[in-house]
Design a protein around this motif. Structure first.
Motif, PDB file in Angstrom:
ATOM      1  N   ALA A 143     -70.471  59.746   7.799  1.00 35.10           N
ATOM      2  CA  ALA A 143     -69.496  58.452   8.097  1.00 35.10           C
ATOM      3  C   ALA A 143     -70.226  57.663   9.302  1.00 35.10           C
ATOM      4  O   ALA A 143     -70.960  58.064   9.842  1.00 35.10           O
ATOM      5  N   ARG A 144     -69.588  56.404   9.295  1.00 35.97           N
ATOM      6  CA  ARG A 144     -70.289  55.266  10.400  1.00 35.97           C
ATOM      7  C   ARG A 144     -69.104  54.518  10.695  1.00 35.97           C
ATOM      8  O   ARG A 144     -68.204  54.388  10.041  1.00 35.97           O
ATOM      9  N   THR A 145     -69.371  54.099  11.812  1.00 35.65           N
ATOM     10  CA  THR A 145     -68.314  53.030  12.430  1.00 35.65           C
ATOM     11  C   THR A 145     -68.613  51.654  11.803  1.00 35.65           C
ATOM     12  O   THR A 145     -69.626  51.103  11.911  1.00 35.65           O
ATOM     13  N   GLY A 146     -67.437  51.218  11.086  1.00 31.58           N
ATOM     14  CA  GLY A 146     -67.319  49.940  10.519  1.00 31.58           C
ATOM     15  C   GLY A 146     -66.942  48.881  11.569  1.00 31.58           C
ATOM     16  O   GLY A 146     -66.697  49.044  12.486  1.00 31.58           O
ATOM     17  N   GLU A 147     -67.067  47.412  11.046  1.00 41.73           N
ATOM     18  CA  GLU A 147     -67.048  46.329  11.885  1.00 41.73           C
ATOM     19  C   GLU A 147     -65.465  46.030  11.797  1.00 41.73           C
ATOM     20  O   GLU A 147     -64.916  45.699  13.026  1.00 41.73           O
ATOM     21  N   GLN A 148     -64.682  46.271  10.909  1.00 42.33           N
ATOM     22  CA  GLN A 148     -63.259  45.915  10.652  1.00 42.33           C
ATOM     23  C   GLN A 148     -62.335  47.088  10.694  1.00 42.33           C
ATOM     24  O   GLN A 148     -62.754  48.282  10.436  1.00 42.33           O
ATOM     25  N   THR A 149     -61.129  46.881  11.236  1.00 37.62           N
ATOM     26  CA  THR A 149     -60.233  48.116  11.283  1.00 37.62           C
ATOM     27  C   THR A 149     -59.301  47.925   9.973  1.00 37.62           C
ATOM     28  O   THR A 149     -58.999  46.898   9.490  1.00 37.62           O
ATOM     29  N   VAL A 150     -59.100  48.873   9.334  1.00 32.66           N
ATOM     30  CA  VAL A 150     -58.250  49.145   8.333  1.00 32.66           C
ATOM     31  C   VAL A 150     -57.143  49.625   8.449  1.00 32.66           C
ATOM     32  O   VAL A 150     -57.168  50.613   9.389  1.00 32.66           O
ATOM     33  N   ALA A 205     -63.905  53.788  10.452  1.00 33.44           N
ATOM     34  CA  ALA A 205     -64.874  54.536   9.901  1.00 33.44           C
ATOM     35  C   ALA A 205     -64.939  54.333   8.384  1.00 33.44           C
ATOM     36  O   ALA A 205     -64.075  54.275   7.742  1.00 33.44           O
ATOM     37  N   ILE A 206     -66.340  54.229   7.996  1.00 34.40           N
ATOM     38  CA  ILE A 206     -66.583  54.322   6.787  1.00 34.40           C
ATOM     39  C   ILE A 206     -67.161  55.412   6.175  1.00 34.40           C
ATOM     40  O   ILE A 206     -68.119  55.775   6.709  1.00 34.40           O
TER      41      ILE A 206
END
Length: 168
Positions: free
Chosen positions: A48-55, A84-85
């Protein structure tokens, strides 16, 4: 950090021993191998990694297979709010599917992990089913809280595996 890693190892062993584990939201990345390059529990073969946008948003989800939280075909409303992606997005057996979206989450042994947060109070059958699988969500929360309090009384900021064992 060491105590956190010991706790992660204990959770991984708990899952590998076949005990029920339910992870929602950030719980899914916590069960992955790593999150932003930091080691996690490694229960699931995912990263997992932190993405740029909030889902964010509600989903009408369907359980494609039977798990500790829902029988196959069950329809449940849940909420997503995360950045998180997770790769892959789903395991060989996904936790949920929904119209217009790709399958998501993991069902492995008694582990049910997804970034979809369920409304347990609105669907008490989720909790009843999970309790039948061998654990109580509130009981587990109480044990973790007691372990954290025990650690604080001993001057530590994080609970260790021994705190959880003693509190159980």
């Amino acid at each position: 950090v060491v105590q956190g890693l010991r706790f992660a190892v204990a959770v991984a062993q708990f899952a590998h021993d076949g005990w029920p584990v339910a992870a929602e939201g950030i719980g899914l990345p916590w069960l992955a191998r790593d999150f932003d390059g930091r080691p996690m529990c490694a229960v699931l073969d995912a990263s997992a990694r932190t993405g740029e946008q909030t889902v964010a948003g509600y989903r009408e989800a369907t359980a494609p297979t039977t798990s500790s939280l829902a029988p196959a075909g069950a329809r449940i409303t849940g909420y997503k709010q995360h950045r998180a992606i997770v790769t892959p997005r789903a395991g060989q057996v996904p936790a949920w599917t929904w119209s217009g979206g790709n399958p998501e989450g993991f069902v492995w042994r008694q582990v049910h992990a997804s970034q979809l947060g369920l409304h347990w109070a609105g669907a008490p059958e989720i909790a009843r089913r999970f309790v039948r699988y061998g654990s109580s969500p509130r009981g587990a929360q109480a044990v973790l809280l007691a372990a954290k309090i025990r650690a604080l009384f001993e001057g530590r900021y994080a609970a260790a595996v021994d705190d959880v064992r003693t509190s159980a």
